[in-house]
Write an enzyme that holds these catalytic residues in place. Sequence first.
Site, mmCIF file in Angstrom:
data_model
loop_
_atom_site.group_PDB
_atom_site.id
_atom_site.type_symbol
_atom_site.label_atom_id
_atom_site.label_comp_id
_atom_site.label_asym_id
_atom_site.label_seq_id
_atom_site.Cartn_x
_atom_site.Cartn_y
_atom_site.Cartn_z
ATOM 1 N N GLY A 80 0.814 -1.214 0.000
ATOM 2 C CA GLY A 80 0.000 0.000 0.000
ATOM 3 C C GLY A 80 0.849 1.266 0.000
ATOM 4 C CB SER A 135 -8.158 5.389 10.975
ATOM 5 O OG SER A 135 -9.064 6.265 10.362
ATOM 6 C CD GLU A 150 -13.662 7.812 8.835
ATOM 7 O OE1 GLU A 150 -14.759 7.357 9.183
ATOM 8 O OE2 GLU A 150 -13.534 8.886 8.237
ATOM 9 C CE1 TYR A 152 -10.174 1.437 7.746
ATOM 10 C CE2 TYR A 152 -10.758 3.646 8.475
ATOM 11 C CZ TYR A 152 -9.799 2.700 8.165
ATOM 12 O OH TYR A 152 -8.471 3.029 8.284
ATOM 13 C CG PHE A 198 -8.399 6.795 -0.533
ATOM 14 C CD1 PHE A 198 -8.958 6.777 0.743
ATOM 15 C CD2 PHE A 198 -7.809 5.647 -1.013
ATOM 16 C CE1 PHE A 198 -8.908 5.629 1.517
ATOM 17 C CE2 PHE A 198 -7.756 4.492 -0.248
ATOM 18 C CZ PHE A 198 -8.310 4.473 1.022
ATOM 19 N NE ARG A 212 -3.038 9.339 -8.107
ATOM 20 C CZ ARG A 212 -2.601 8.167 -8.519
ATOM 21 N NH1 ARG A 212 -2.617 7.129 -7.688
ATOM 22 N NH2 ARG A 212 -2.124 8.003 -9.740
ATOM 23 N NE ARG A 245 -17.416 7.831 1.857
ATOM 24 C CZ ARG A 245 -16.150 8.020 2.170
ATOM 25 N NH1 ARG A 245 -15.807 8.341 3.398
ATOM 26 N NH2 ARG A 245 -15.215 7.866 1.255
HETATM 27 P P1 GDP Z 1 -11.919 9.045 4.258
HETATM 28 O O1 GDP Z 1 -11.830 10.318 5.041
HETATM 29 O O2 GDP Z 1 -11.046 7.965 4.813
HETATM 30 O O3 GDP Z 1 -13.308 8.593 4.040
HETATM 31 O O4 GDP Z 1 -11.234 9.392 2.840
HETATM 32 P P2 GDP Z 1 -11.831 9.584 1.371
HETATM 33 O O5 GDP Z 1 -10.743 10.207 0.581
HETATM 34 O O6 GDP Z 1 -12.396 8.309 0.838
HETATM 35 O O7 GDP Z 1 -13.028 10.612 1.564
HETATM 36 C C1 GDP Z 1 -12.838 11.887 2.118
HETATM 37 C C2 GDP Z 1 -14.154 12.660 2.055
HETATM 38 O O8 GDP Z 1 -14.454 12.952 0.705
HETATM 39 C C3 GDP Z 1 -15.350 11.895 2.612
HETATM 40 O O9 GDP Z 1 -16.099 12.766 3.420
HETATM 41 C C4 GDP Z 1 -16.144 11.524 1.376
HETATM 42 O O10 GDP Z 1 -17.534 11.398 1.591
HETATM 43 C C5 GDP Z 1 -15.847 12.729 0.493
HETATM 44 N N1 GDP Z 1 -16.100 12.474 -0.939
HETATM 45 C C6 GDP Z 1 -16.839 13.239 -1.775
HETATM 46 N N2 GDP Z 1 -16.886 12.719 -2.997
HETATM 47 C C7 GDP Z 1 -16.153 11.575 -2.950
HETATM 48 C C8 GDP Z 1 -15.837 10.595 -3.932
HETATM 49 O O11 GDP Z 1 -16.246 10.669 -5.081
HETATM 50 N N3 GDP Z 1 -15.028 9.567 -3.525
HETATM 51 C C9 GDP Z 1 -14.555 9.472 -2.208
HETATM 52 N N4 GDP Z 1 -13.744 8.453 -1.860
HETATM 53 N N5 GDP Z 1 -14.867 10.378 -1.279
HETATM 54 C C10 GDP Z 1 -15.649 11.419 -1.638
#
Ligand code: GDP
Length: 355
Positions: free
Chosen positions: A16, A135, A137, A159, A198, A201, A288
């Site tokens: 990773g 995390s 989270e 998670y 994520f 990215r 979500r």
């Molecule tokens: P996380 O903080 O571990 O959930 O990291 P993420 O990068 O997956 O998401 C960060 C935030 O971006 C979260 O609040 C998601 O709901 C928001 N988000 C908004 N649009 C997107 C999307 O298209 N993909 C992901 N992964 N997150 C999104």
Amino acid sequence: MQEPRTPTAMITGITGQDGSYLSELLLDKGYTVHGLVRRNSSTSRKRLEDLFHDKTIYDKRLFLHYADLDDTTTIRRILINTLPDEIYHLAGQSHVGASFEIPESTCEFTAMGTLRLLEIIRDLPNRPKFLHASSSEIFGRPDRSPQNEETPMRPVSPYGVAKTFATQMTKLYCESFGFFACNAICYNHESPRRGESFVTRKITRAAAAISLGRQDHLLMGSLDARRDWGYAPEYVEGMWRMLQHDQPGDYILATGVEHSVEDFLREAFAVVGLRWKNHYQVDARYLRPAEVCELRGDPSKASEVLGWKSQTNFNEIVARMVRSDLDLLASQERHSGSSRVSSEMDPTQSRRVTS
Ligand code: GDP
């Protein structure tokens, strides 16, 4: 005369983002590094490619072993044969959005996988130091901001719940069984090696592709969420420092600064000279069932005790990621001649698209 044994580390999740940076850091410091790799996965090893090309490292100081986190006998055998001084436990299902679709396997690997590892270590003849990559989270919807090591855990995703279990178990094995076991409570940390599902990215890849005319638009979930985004190579250095301290402990690794997803979008598109509003659409599939609205960590303890501080600021992280994605697309084009970019496959392979 026998050569002195070099320090030896085991990394779960070595393929990773964090595993690859940590391998580089430890190899630079003279460690022998063993990594656990999932047997039945198609996990790419491309993040480790540079290390594979260095024969002096790959032949002598970097070793990969196949073992899933539910394969207790194999992990035990590997640990008995390698007797690491330090174990960095980074593996697990790490996508919050995907965890709503696959809660059971998330708990199986992220929660139970950690407990199994702790139980194996309990029986080892040597007692390696143990680091669990926890995390932010675990805080879910916290009642205070910024959060510190004393903030109550109130996870709101499968998670987050699994990570809370693993974090508390790590604490328990430290306090009840005398393990040198630490939780690195990591806030979001990004880099050009971040997985494409994520949000950071996904955005930098899209900004690069759209600027090159290879993608039309970007589909997004909530733009209001706020996160404390740091630079991944610095976070693995924090993990290493935790195991070098003379006492085990839990530490927040964070920048202390938060930005919204919208800020990230604006900044990433600005790097390629575009206005983000012209290129994105909200798509309900990326929302979500429960959203963590705001996370910001207080890294004071890590700073005071370990001398650790995040260095790379938000704009610099975004710019590095966009530039790297521009380079990547250009090199893909040279090799394949392809002109369109498809988004990464839904990590859950199911109805909800979580990337
Ligand atoms: P996380 O903080 O571990 O959930 O990291 P993420 O990068 O997956 O998401 C960060 C935030 O971006 C979260 O609040 C998601 O709901 C928001 N988000 C908004 N649009 C997107 C999307 O298209 N993909 C992901 N992964 N997150 C999104």
